[in-house]
Design a protein around this motif. Sequence first.
Motif, short mmCIF file in Angstrom:
data_model
loop_
_atom_site.label_atom_id
_atom_site.label_comp_id
_atom_site.label_asym_id
_atom_site.label_seq_id
_atom_site.Cartn_x
_atom_site.Cartn_y
_atom_site.Cartn_z
N THR A 177 0.88 -1.10 -0.01
CA THR A 177 0.03 0.03 0.16
C THR A 177 0.81 1.24 -0.12
OG1 THR A 177 -0.14 0.29 2.55
CG2 THR A 177 -1.86 -1.06 1.23
N GLY A 179 3.67 1.66 -2.23
CA GLY A 179 4.39 1.84 -3.43
C GLY A 179 5.23 0.63 -3.91
N ASP A 180 5.48 -0.43 -2.93
CA ASP A 180 6.31 -1.30 -3.23
C ASP A 180 5.95 -2.54 -3.91
OD1 ASP A 180 8.43 -0.31 -1.92
OD2 ASP A 180 8.29 -1.40 -0.18
N GLU A 181 6.74 -3.19 -4.61
CA GLU A 181 6.00 -4.48 -5.10
C GLU A 181 6.39 -5.80 -4.63
OE1 GLU A 181 8.61 -6.09 -7.65
OE2 GLU A 181 9.31 -4.49 -6.38
N ARG A 185 11.48 -3.25 -5.87
CA ARG A 185 11.10 -2.17 -5.13
C ARG A 185 10.90 -2.51 -3.84
NH1 ARG A 185 10.53 3.31 -6.10
NH2 ARG A 185 9.27 4.34 -4.56
N ALA A 314 3.18 -0.56 -7.48
CA ALA A 314 4.38 -0.15 -7.62
C ALA A 314 4.64 0.40 -9.00
CB ALA A 314 5.67 -0.90 -7.01
N ALA A 316 6.02 3.41 -9.97
CA ALA A 316 7.59 3.88 -9.98
C ALA A 316 8.66 2.75 -9.82
CB ALA A 316 7.98 4.43 -8.55
N PRO A 325 4.38 3.35 -16.37
CA PRO A 325 3.37 2.80 -15.43
C PRO A 325 2.20 2.08 -15.75
CG PRO A 325 3.97 5.26 -15.02
CD PRO A 325 4.55 4.70 -16.24
#
Length: 412
Positions: A177, A179-181, A185, A314, A316, A325
């Motif tokens: 939640t 921004g990581d996967e 990241r 994620a 980014a 994206p």
Amino acid sequence: MTIDQANQEAVARILAGQPVLVDVRPAAEAIPGMRPTLVLHAGPPITWERMSGPLRGAVIGGLLYEGLARDEAEAARLAASGEITFAPCHHHGAVGPMAGVTTASMQVYVVENRAFGNRACSTLNEGYGRVLRYGAYGPEVLERLRWLNGTVGPALGEALRRLGGLDMKSLIAQQLTMGDEGHNRNKAGSALLARLLAPALAEGGLAREELARVLRYLAENDLAVLNPVMAACKALLDPAHGVPRSTLVTAMARNGTDFGIRVSGLGDRWFTAPAEVPVGLFFPGFSQADANPDIGDSTITESAGIGAFAMAAAPAIVQFVGGTPRMAMEATLEMYEITVAENPAWAIPALDFRGVPTGIDIRKVVRTGITPRVNTGIAHREPGVGQVGAGLVRPPMACFEAALEAAAEVFA
């Protein structure tokens, strides 16, 4: 039991898992069957003669680190002599990023699946660039390993025991939640890990200067959480292995030469094919021509439903591995087509908190022609160089076709 029923049983075990990071211990204490002359590596089984450059480099570094060889030439001779046993991390309840080389005195994270009682281990993360897991073994690499295993590992282990463990299922949910996967990241997850460990580290017995250095390691290494995340995914997937008639993938792994998968209902057999070369973005001075074929056990994250399967969480990540994206969103949506469930514990905000796609079914892969997405670091093809970039890759379809043919025979 039908295949569909078997797959529901296998995926239910994955979803019910409760992985808790409980300790950091020397591999000789934590990994079953570990001994001084055993070197664990990423991916399916492989001999020294067939190892790629980065795996050979990491083996040389591991032998130097353990004091089993005095220099590079002696380490290479020892590796080829037959006196060293090589085995996949997966065969010993462990996983290792990139080359995955794990030796007896290295410190490893220990994750316990409290729903099923099984454990999984992974080494400490060294950071980016010239590091052992990418095949580098120079003096600075060995010096950092000695500090990580001599100071950081014991300090983290004491902190975890003081805390009574960390809930990795919750930590992964939070990082998705933020921004990581969970594969390439891990900025948010590493920050969460540092925040949770810092008070217990401060209460330990480290001198002020060493405490500051350990905290700086956690603060500056955006991949610090990757290795315990990998161990958590391994701990979740192992109970799903061995369900009769199940066609679910319980491990994807690569050794830099072969890509291999294991399937729940097909025992301990690996189904392999030549590993593909990742395509991506490269550090200054390097190019696609320098890239080694895909390597590492970190595809255990995709096997569990995160990593490239959760790229929609994620966007980014594309700044690191290439793409757009929109491509990150498309990657996740495509993976729902080859999986049998969604994991409500790991939700993606951009998809209205839909659970990540979970439980790769080899039947769906072959039927749709869609292979799993993978994002990954890229190692230089020559030993001793290290990481040169990051990118995207897919497993060879031949792995899944061979597994499906075997299932047709075994399940008949």
